[in-house]
Design an enzyme around this catalytic site. Structure first.
Site, short mmCIF file in Angstrom:
data_model
loop_
_atom_site.label_atom_id
_atom_site.label_comp_id
_atom_site.label_asym_id
_atom_site.label_seq_id
_atom_site.Cartn_x
_atom_site.Cartn_y
_atom_site.Cartn_z
N THR A 1 2.57 -1.36 8.89
CA THR A 1 2.94 -2.27 9.98
C THR A 1 3.02 -3.72 9.54
O THR A 1 3.59 -4.55 10.23
CB THR A 1 1.90 -2.21 11.11
OG1 THR A 1 0.63 -2.63 10.60
CG2 THR A 1 1.80 -0.81 11.71
N ASP B 1 0.85 -1.18 0.00
CA ASP B 1 0.00 0.00 0.00
C ASP B 1 0.89 1.23 0.00
O ASP B 1 2.11 1.14 -0.17
CB ASP B 1 -1.00 -0.03 1.17
CG ASP B 1 -0.36 0.20 2.54
OD1 ASP B 1 0.87 0.40 2.64
OD2 ASP B 1 -1.11 0.20 3.53
N HIS B 2 0.28 2.38 0.20
CA HIS B 2 1.01 3.66 0.16
C HIS B 2 2.10 3.76 1.22
O HIS B 2 3.05 4.51 1.04
CB HIS B 2 0.01 4.81 0.32
CG HIS B 2 -0.77 4.74 1.59
ND1 HIS B 2 -1.87 3.90 1.74
CD2 HIS B 2 -0.62 5.37 2.76
CE1 HIS B 2 -2.34 4.03 2.96
NE2 HIS B 2 -1.61 4.90 3.61
N GLY C 1 -2.33 -5.07 8.65
CA GLY C 1 -3.49 -5.08 7.78
C GLY C 1 -3.35 -6.04 6.62
O GLY C 1 -4.28 -6.79 6.29
N MET C 2 -2.18 -6.02 6.00
CA MET C 2 -1.93 -6.94 4.88
C MET C 2 -2.04 -8.39 5.32
O MET C 2 -2.63 -9.21 4.62
CB MET C 2 -0.55 -6.68 4.28
CG MET C 2 -0.44 -5.43 3.44
SD MET C 2 -1.32 -5.60 1.88
CE MET C 2 -0.50 -4.33 0.93
N ARG D 1 0.00 -29.98 11.65
CA ARG D 1 -0.57 -28.69 12.06
C ARG D 1 -1.10 -27.92 10.85
O ARG D 1 -2.16 -27.29 10.91
CB ARG D 1 0.48 -27.88 12.82
CG ARG D 1 0.85 -28.55 14.14
CD ARG D 1 2.10 -27.99 14.75
NE ARG D 1 2.45 -28.75 15.95
CZ ARG D 1 3.64 -28.76 16.49
NH1 ARG D 1 4.63 -28.05 15.94
NH2 ARG D 1 3.88 -29.47 17.57
N HIS E 1 4.85 -30.78 11.86
CA HIS E 1 4.54 -29.51 11.22
C HIS E 1 3.46 -29.70 10.15
O HIS E 1 2.53 -28.89 10.04
CB HIS E 1 5.80 -28.88 10.60
CG HIS E 1 6.85 -28.60 11.61
ND1 HIS E 1 6.65 -27.81 12.72
CD2 HIS E 1 8.14 -29.03 11.69
CE1 HIS E 1 7.76 -27.76 13.44
NE2 HIS E 1 8.68 -28.49 12.84
N HIS F 1 8.58 -24.37 9.69
CA HIS F 1 7.55 -24.98 10.54
C HIS F 1 6.13 -24.80 10.00
O HIS F 1 5.29 -25.68 10.18
CB HIS F 1 7.59 -24.41 11.95
CG HIS F 1 8.87 -24.70 12.66
ND1 HIS F 1 9.05 -24.44 13.99
CD2 HIS F 1 10.04 -25.24 12.23
CE1 HIS F 1 10.27 -24.79 14.36
NE2 HIS F 1 10.89 -25.27 13.30
N CYS G 1 2.91 -3.12 4.11
CA CYS G 1 2.14 -1.91 4.43
C CYS G 1 2.90 -1.21 5.56
O CYS G 1 4.07 -1.50 5.79
CB CYS G 1 0.69 -2.23 4.79
SG CYS G 1 0.40 -3.23 6.25
#
Length: 152
Positions: free
Chosen positions: A67, A8-9, A70-71, A137, A134, A98, A65
């Site tokens: 942080t 994103d921006h 959100g993505m 799961r 793994h 894993h 993005c």
């Protein structure tokens, strides 16, 4: 390896750096944007990247993005996607070994380009361990997707 990538921006500058580095390492990248600082909605870029990965048209995907949160939330709504939000090298390696993650999310406002490039490189180079515990799961996660997925 064919990698779909989007941002994103708040992540497009880091996206451009990652594209250059991974192409130099021999990977083929398909850029889904965005390419400007105008405010946009991150799901609009997460969805096409994840659809490419889920369909098998791309081997893996990378989303960026501000942080990465959100993505990663948007990505994990797509059946077949195992997106990991990563900001350190240990997690980059562990999520491949894993969890067999097929999409990597990072936040440009959280980490610098040097570490982000190291993470992307390590994540693309690390294979799934194939360990029975793994895989067990991951199979349980797949069953959850089938149980709770909304079908038209």
């Amino acid at each position: 390896m064919k990698i779909a990538i989007g941002a994103d921006h708040a992540g497009y500058r880091l996206k451009d750096d990652i594209i250059k580095a991974l192409e130099a390492a021999g990977h083929v990248l398909e850029d889904f944007g965005c390419n400007c600082s105008d405010s946009i909605d991150y799901p609009d870029y997460a969805i096409p990247v994840c659809e490419k990965v889920a369909s098998g048209e791309a081997d893996r995907g990378i989303l960026i993005c501000g942080t990465g949160i959100g993505m990663s939330i948007a990505a994990n709504k797509i059946p077949g996607i195992r997106c990991a939000l990563v900001h350190d090298l240990f997690s980059a390696k562990a999520t491949r070994e894993h969890n067999n993650s097929n999409v990597l999310a990072m936040g440009e406002r959280v980490i610098g380009p040097g570490l982000a490039l190291e993470i992307a490189k390590l994540w693309t180079e690390t294979e799934f361990s194939g360990g029975e515990r793994h895989q067990n799961r991951i199979d349980k996660i797949t069953k959850l997707e089938h149980k709770y997925a909304v079908h038209p």
